[in-house]
Enzyme design. Sequence first.
Site, PDB file in Angstrom:
ATOM      1  N   ASP A  49      -1.402  66.372  66.999  1.00 22.75           N
ATOM      2  CA  ASP A  49      -0.689  65.084  66.962  1.00 22.75           C
ATOM      3  C   ASP A  49      -1.321  64.089  67.939  1.00 22.75           C
ATOM      4  O   ASP A  49      -0.943  62.914  67.964  1.00 22.75           O
ATOM      5  CB  ASP A  49       0.815  65.263  67.202  1.00 22.75           C
ATOM      6  CG  ASP A  49       1.141  65.857  68.557  1.00 22.75           C
ATOM      7  OD1 ASP A  49       0.212  66.252  69.288  1.00 22.75           O
ATOM      8  OD2 ASP A  49       2.341  65.937  68.882  1.00 22.75           O
ATOM      9  N   SER A  50      -2.323  64.532  68.691  1.00 23.96           N
ATOM     10  CA  SER A  50      -3.144  63.606  69.482  1.00 23.96           C
ATOM     11  C   SER A  50      -3.775  62.558  68.575  1.00 23.96           C
ATOM     12  O   SER A  50      -4.210  61.503  69.052  1.00 23.96           O
ATOM     13  CB  SER A  50      -4.233  64.365  70.250  1.00 23.96           C
ATOM     14  OG  SER A  50      -4.927  65.250  69.391  1.00 23.96           O
ATOM     15  N   ASP A  88      -0.357  70.478  63.733  1.00 23.75           N
ATOM     16  CA  ASP A  88       0.739  70.279  64.680  1.00 23.75           C
ATOM     17  C   ASP A  88       2.010  69.824  63.980  1.00 23.75           C
ATOM     18  O   ASP A  88       1.963  68.966  63.087  1.00 23.75           O
ATOM     19  CB  ASP A  88       0.355  69.150  65.657  1.00 23.75           C
ATOM     20  CG  ASP A  88       0.110  69.649  67.060  1.00 23.75           C
ATOM     21  OD1 ASP A  88       0.542  70.762  67.403  1.00 23.75           O
ATOM     22  OD2 ASP A  88      -0.535  68.896  67.822  1.00 23.75           O
ATOM     23  N   LYS A 118       1.407  74.564  64.627  1.00 28.00           N
ATOM     24  CA  LYS A 118       1.611  74.679  66.078  1.00 28.00           C
ATOM     25  C   LYS A 118       2.834  73.861  66.449  1.00 28.00           C
ATOM     26  O   LYS A 118       3.018  72.772  65.888  1.00 28.00           O
ATOM     27  CB  LYS A 118       0.388  74.163  66.841  1.00 28.00           C
ATOM     28  CG  LYS A 118       0.613  74.139  68.361  1.00 28.00           C
ATOM     29  CD  LYS A 118      -0.663  73.931  69.152  1.00 28.00           C
ATOM     30  CE  LYS A 118      -1.095  72.502  69.309  1.00 28.00           C
ATOM     31  NZ  LYS A 118      -0.112  71.616  69.978  1.00 28.00           N
ATOM     32  N   GLU A 120       5.333  72.714  70.007  1.00 32.70           N
ATOM     33  CA  GLU A 120       5.456  72.699  71.463  1.00 32.70           C
ATOM     34  C   GLU A 120       6.804  73.276  71.892  1.00 32.70           C
ATOM     35  O   GLU A 120       7.825  73.005  71.262  1.00 32.70           O
ATOM     36  CB  GLU A 120       5.343  71.252  71.982  1.00 32.70           C
ATOM     37  CG  GLU A 120       3.980  70.646  71.757  1.00 32.70           C
ATOM     38  CD  GLU A 120       3.852  69.231  72.340  1.00 32.70           C
ATOM     39  OE1 GLU A 120       4.755  68.780  73.064  1.00 32.70           O
ATOM     40  OE2 GLU A 120       2.819  68.593  72.046  1.00 32.70           O
ATOM     41  N   GLU A 186      -1.513  74.308  78.359  1.00 30.04           N
ATOM     42  CA  GLU A 186      -2.056  72.978  78.702  1.00 30.04           C
ATOM     43  C   GLU A 186      -1.719  72.587  80.140  1.00 30.04           C
ATOM     44  O   GLU A 186      -0.580  72.660  80.581  1.00 30.04           O
ATOM     45  CB  GLU A 186      -1.506  71.917  77.726  1.00 30.04           C
ATOM     46  CG  GLU A 186      -2.048  70.526  78.064  1.00 30.04           C
ATOM     47  CD  GLU A 186      -1.914  69.499  76.938  1.00 30.04           C
ATOM     48  OE1 GLU A 186      -1.502  69.856  75.819  1.00 30.04           O
ATOM     49  OE2 GLU A 186      -2.238  68.324  77.212  1.00 30.04           O
TER      50      GLU A 186
END
Length: 277
Positions: A49-50, A88, A118, A120, A186
Amino acid sequence: MSRPAPQTALTPNDIRARKGQTPLVCLTAYTTPVAQWADAECDLVLVGDSVGMVLHGLPSTLPVTLDMMILHGQAVARGLSRALMVVDMPFGSFEDSPEQAFRNAARLMAETGAGAVKLEGGRHMAATIRFLVDRGIPVMGHVGLTPQSVNTLGGYKVQGRGPDRDRILADARAVQEAGAFSVVLEKLVASLADEITQDLEIPTIGIGASVGCDGQILVMDDMLGLFDAFRPNFVKRYAHLAAEAASAISAYATEVRNRDFPSAEHMIRDNGVGKDG
Ligand code: KIV
């Protein structure tokens, strides 16, 4: 619904089996040509999502939508034949309930051809990870600095100092216990990343973590020097493509203004001589 690309050669089980072996090479990609470059060297390509910050100019990853992830996932899938593609889950697409997470993860998998998603979060996301894995969706975890929680974490700060250490170790264990096949660590102090890597049976993928992790990941545009707006200190620049692009554009602008471009070799002449392709 557009047709997903065929699944790539490496599977989540292959990635899991690489625990403690040659480090896993991972990068992000958001477009087809860049995915092709990455596929030549990478074991895993993340449609992160960056993308919101590095391609869309957004101030954080929070405004990224499921539709954006699907569109970029489809583009990346067209460029991969070997690396595992992980997409993501964006902010707001999985936190409400395991059912919401399943609905959206299933869309990501079905519409992009991703081999895994993925998401978070640590202990508070364990039930959701278990729910997805039990229903056939491989999950990569992400603990430590979780950028979607930037507002509650108080910024993009190093994680794992002092009492925070036990919390992050517990998060990593919970993600593994819930069935994740690997976990991103991270922006952690290196000694904690090493401790987690030794503690877990699944591979740890570090970004700003430790050379001792089972693999490393970087944001493609950061490591190529294409994205300068936000530069975490753990990013190593392997190229300076933004500077090269700026000088190419400047050379073009000068040639256009001076009527040096197009020159004869780039024009089509009446007699048919010249480029037509
Ligand atoms: O979105 C992303 O690019 C990521 C990496 C930083 C791991 O989550």
